[in-house]
Design a protein around this motif. Structure first.
Motif, PDB file in Angstrom:
ATOM      1  N   GLU A  48       0.846  -1.197   0.000  1.00 52.13           N
ATOM      2  CA  GLU A  48       0.000   0.000   0.000  1.00 52.13           C
ATOM      3  C   GLU A  48       0.881   1.246   0.000  1.00 52.13           C
ATOM      4  O   GLU A  48       1.996   1.224   0.520  1.00 52.13           O
ATOM      5  N   GLN A  49       0.346   2.332  -0.550  1.00 51.47           N
ATOM      6  CA  GLN A  49       1.087   3.590  -0.569  1.00 51.47           C
ATOM      7  C   GLN A  49       0.656   4.451   0.605  1.00 51.47           C
ATOM      8  O   GLN A  49      -0.520   4.798   0.720  1.00 51.47           O
TER       9      GLN A  49
ATOM     10  N   LEU B 208      -0.622   8.652   9.499  1.00 51.58           N
ATOM     11  CA  LEU B 208      -0.512   7.898   8.245  1.00 51.58           C
ATOM     12  C   LEU B 208      -1.619   8.307   7.282  1.00 51.58           C
ATOM     13  O   LEU B 208      -2.788   8.332   7.658  1.00 51.58           O
ATOM     14  N   VAL B 209      -1.247   8.612   6.055  1.00 49.19           N
ATOM     15  CA  VAL B 209      -2.227   8.984   5.027  1.00 49.19           C
ATOM     16  C   VAL B 209      -2.180   7.902   3.946  1.00 49.19           C
ATOM     17  O   VAL B 209      -1.244   7.853   3.154  1.00 49.19           O
ATOM     18  N   ARG B 210      -3.184   7.023   3.983  1.00 49.92           N
ATOM     19  CA  ARG B 210      -3.249   5.972   2.959  1.00 49.92           C
ATOM     20  C   ARG B 210      -4.218   6.422   1.873  1.00 49.92           C
ATOM     21  O   ARG B 210      -5.368   6.740   2.143  1.00 49.92           O
TER      22      ARG B 210
ATOM     23  N   ASP C 267       9.189  13.011  -1.223  1.00 51.67           N
ATOM     24  CA  ASP C 267       9.925  13.156   0.049  1.00 51.67           C
ATOM     25  C   ASP C 267       9.077  12.770   1.245  1.00 51.67           C
ATOM     26  O   ASP C 267       9.591  12.686   2.359  1.00 51.67           O
ATOM     27  N   ASN C 268       7.778  12.625   1.045  1.00 52.23           N
ATOM     28  CA  ASN C 268       6.891  12.461   2.195  1.00 52.23           C
ATOM     29  C   ASN C 268       6.158  11.135   2.238  1.00 52.23           C
ATOM     30  O   ASN C 268       5.118  11.030   2.879  1.00 52.23           O
ATOM     31  N   PHE C 269       6.689  10.136   1.555  1.00 50.91           N
ATOM     32  CA  PHE C 269       6.141   8.797   1.751  1.00 50.91           C
ATOM     33  C   PHE C 269       6.584   8.306   3.121  1.00 50.91           C
ATOM     34  O   PHE C 269       7.544   8.836   3.703  1.00 50.91           O
ATOM     35  N   TYR C 270       5.862   7.315   3.651  1.00 47.69           N
ATOM     36  CA  TYR C 270       6.078   6.954   5.044  1.00 47.69           C
ATOM     37  C   TYR C 270       7.514   6.497   5.333  1.00 47.69           C
ATOM     38  O   TYR C 270       8.019   6.721   6.411  1.00 47.69           O
ATOM     39  N   THR C 271       8.164   5.851   4.400  1.00 47.53           N
ATOM     40  CA  THR C 271       9.537   5.409   4.634  1.00 47.53           C
ATOM     41  C   THR C 271      10.458   6.053   3.600  1.00 47.53           C
ATOM     42  O   THR C 271      11.038   5.376   2.765  1.00 47.53           O
ATOM     43  N   PRO C 272      10.606   7.392   3.668  1.00 49.30           N
ATOM     44  CA  PRO C 272      11.381   8.065   2.622  1.00 49.30           C
ATOM     45  C   PRO C 272      12.848   7.678   2.629  1.00 49.30           C
ATOM     46  O   PRO C 272      13.523   7.775   1.612  1.00 49.30           O
TER      47      PRO C 272
ATOM     48  N   ARG D 115      10.289  -2.546  -5.180  1.00 49.50           N
ATOM     49  CA  ARG D 115       8.953  -2.803  -5.739  1.00 49.50           C
ATOM     50  C   ARG D 115       8.001  -1.641  -5.489  1.00 49.50           C
ATOM     51  O   ARG D 115       6.994  -1.495  -6.166  1.00 49.50           O
ATOM     52  N   GLN D 116       8.318  -0.830  -4.463  1.00 54.81           N
ATOM     53  CA  GLN D 116       7.445   0.297  -4.148  1.00 54.81           C
ATOM     54  C   GLN D 116       7.722   1.514  -5.028  1.00 54.81           C
ATOM     55  O   GLN D 116       6.860   2.361  -5.206  1.00 54.81           O
ATOM     56  N   MET D 117       8.939   1.598  -5.558  1.00 51.59           N
ATOM     57  CA  MET D 117       9.316   2.833  -6.272  1.00 51.59           C
ATOM     58  C   MET D 117       8.408   3.165  -7.448  1.00 51.59           C
ATOM     59  O   MET D 117       7.949   4.307  -7.567  1.00 51.59           O
ATOM     60  N   PRO D 118       8.105   2.192  -8.323  1.00 52.40           N
ATOM     61  CA  PRO D 118       7.217   2.562  -9.437  1.00 52.40           C
ATOM     62  C   PRO D 118       5.822   2.940  -8.966  1.00 52.40           C
ATOM     63  O   PRO D 118       5.173   3.805  -9.572  1.00 52.40           O
ATOM     64  N   LEU D 119       5.361   2.328  -7.862  1.00 52.08           N
ATOM     65  CA  LEU D 119       4.024   2.643  -7.348  1.00 52.08           C
ATOM     66  C   LEU D 119       4.004   4.057  -6.766  1.00 52.08           C
ATOM     67  O   LEU D 119       3.054   4.816  -6.941  1.00 52.08           O
TER      68      LEU D 119
END
Lengths: 107, 271
Positions: free
Chosen positions: B105-106, B149-151, B215-220, B226-230
């Motif tokens: 999830e993003q 957390l903002v999903r 810069d503001n994804f939960y685990t920057p 696998r998360q980068m393209p998403l």
């Protein structure tokens, strides 16, 4: 693509004509692109890097990524932005060199 | 049978009641308390509720701190904490963030409130004033959607989180400010990114907007391949469909936003 599209028109300066190579490129599979507000954000999944292209860079990328040549990209810049062909060709060449060096485009 | 609750929009079965909306949907994971091992490679370190190492191993992840631990698999979360309050704080913050990340999830780091215009996400690093601004907006009549957390789902809606903000009190300890929890996701209308880079509220466009969002994804600090393209896709979609603003950290009040947003609306109308 026909060679005609890559050939400089007869009325263009000789210096420019000499620089136009009918060279095309492709985007490697580890690179993804998304257009945003006329600009573009590239993702290099091999190096885990995001890169941004401004409006002119995005316009060049758009032409090259669909198999267009440097010359086509330069002509597109002249059509879309207020610039002359020599300046545009120089800018395209510089950007292409940069993208090739980073592995974001391949011949 | 354990009741099912919606953890940032994902149904989980939990043996104790959490400040989360109930749901009829079948649970995709079970939350329980118990012993947790500490094996795996360190991925990153969380900032709350204490500095905890996030470890990755073949079966999932583990969060390991001095007094707390959590074992995280896609279908099970196990917690060990000295009190229920700490377990809850752990679950609703770093554990949920790590679990959602594990499920692909993003998740962005920030808060979200629902205003008349739609959802406003407030993003930024720890200490930038996200929760303080969100609480001020709630005090001014907005509905809290989530804090911490903002999903964001495929339709660019923000899933409801727990019904509270966490603010520092005079003693420098984070305290909960309870509010009515939201039941439905909020369609995102705008995102405000708080940073010391900005001296006033300014609209962000194109590459600048995307870079600020990334810069503001939960685990920057840790970019799983696998998360980068998403993340790339979501940040670009948000920049295209949602109005993105940058704003100064720790200095904004609802009145500043009202003025800045009205100015931007006027500019857009003229364009």
């Amino acid at each position: 693509m026909s060679d005609d599209t890559d050939r400089a028109p007869a009325d263009e300066p000789t210096a420019s004509r000499a620089r136009y190579a009918p060279r095309t490129y492709r985007v490697p599979t580890h690179v993804r692109t998304a257009p945003v507000d006329g600009e573009a954000v590239l993702l290099d999944m091999r190096q885990n890097l995001y890169l941004g292209l401004n409006r002119t860079g995005a316009a060049v990328w758009e032409v090259l990524s669909r198999g267009g040549s440097e010359h086509e990209a330069a002509r597109d810049l002249v059509r879309r932005f207020e610039t002359d062909l020599d300046t545009a060709a120089g800018d395209v060449r510089e950007l292409v060199g940069n993208l090739l060096e980073r592995g974001l485009l391949v011949r | 049978m354990m009741p099912t609750q919606s953890l940032y929009g994902v149904p989980v079965a939990c043996s104790w009641s959490l400040p989360l909306p109930p749901t009829e949907a079948p649970a995709v994971a079970r939350v329980c308390r118990g012993a947790v091992g500490a094996r795996g490679n360190v991925l990153w370190r969380t900032s709350m509720p204490e500095g905890m190492d996030v470890l990755e191993h073949a079966a999932g992840r583990a969060l390991v701190g001095r007094a707390c631990r959590a074992g995280i698999a896609p279908d099970r979360i196990r917690l060990r904490a000295p009190s229920r309050d700490v377990a809850e704080q752990l679950l609703l913050g770093p554990v949920a963030g790590t679990w959602l990340d594990l499920r692909g999830e993003q998740v962005l780091h920030g808060a979200c409130v629902q205003r008349e215009e739609g959802g406003l996400a407030i993003l930024g690093p720890s200490g930038s004033g996200k929760s303080t601004l969100a609480q001020a907006l709630v005090d001014a009549g907005a509905q809290l959607i989530t804090d911490e957390l903002v999903r964001i789902d495929d339709d660019l809606r923000v899933a409801p989180g727990p019904g509270y903000t966490r603010l520092f009190n005079a003693a420098g300890v984070k305290e909960r400010r309870l509010t009515a929890p939201a039941r439905t996701p909020a369609p995102l209308h705008a995102a405000l990114i708080l940073s010391t880079r900005f001296t006033e509220v300014v609209p962000l466009h194109g590459v600048r907007a995307v870079a600020s969002l990334l810069d503001n994804f939960y685990t920057p600090s840790w970019h799983p391949r696998r998360q980068m393209p998403l993340r790339h896709e979501l940040a670009c979609r948000l920049a295209q469909h949602v109005t993105i603003y940058g704003g100064p950290a720790r200095r904004l009040h609802p009145e500043h936003l009202a003025v800045a947003f009205a100015r931007e609306r006027e500019r857009s109308r003229r364009r």
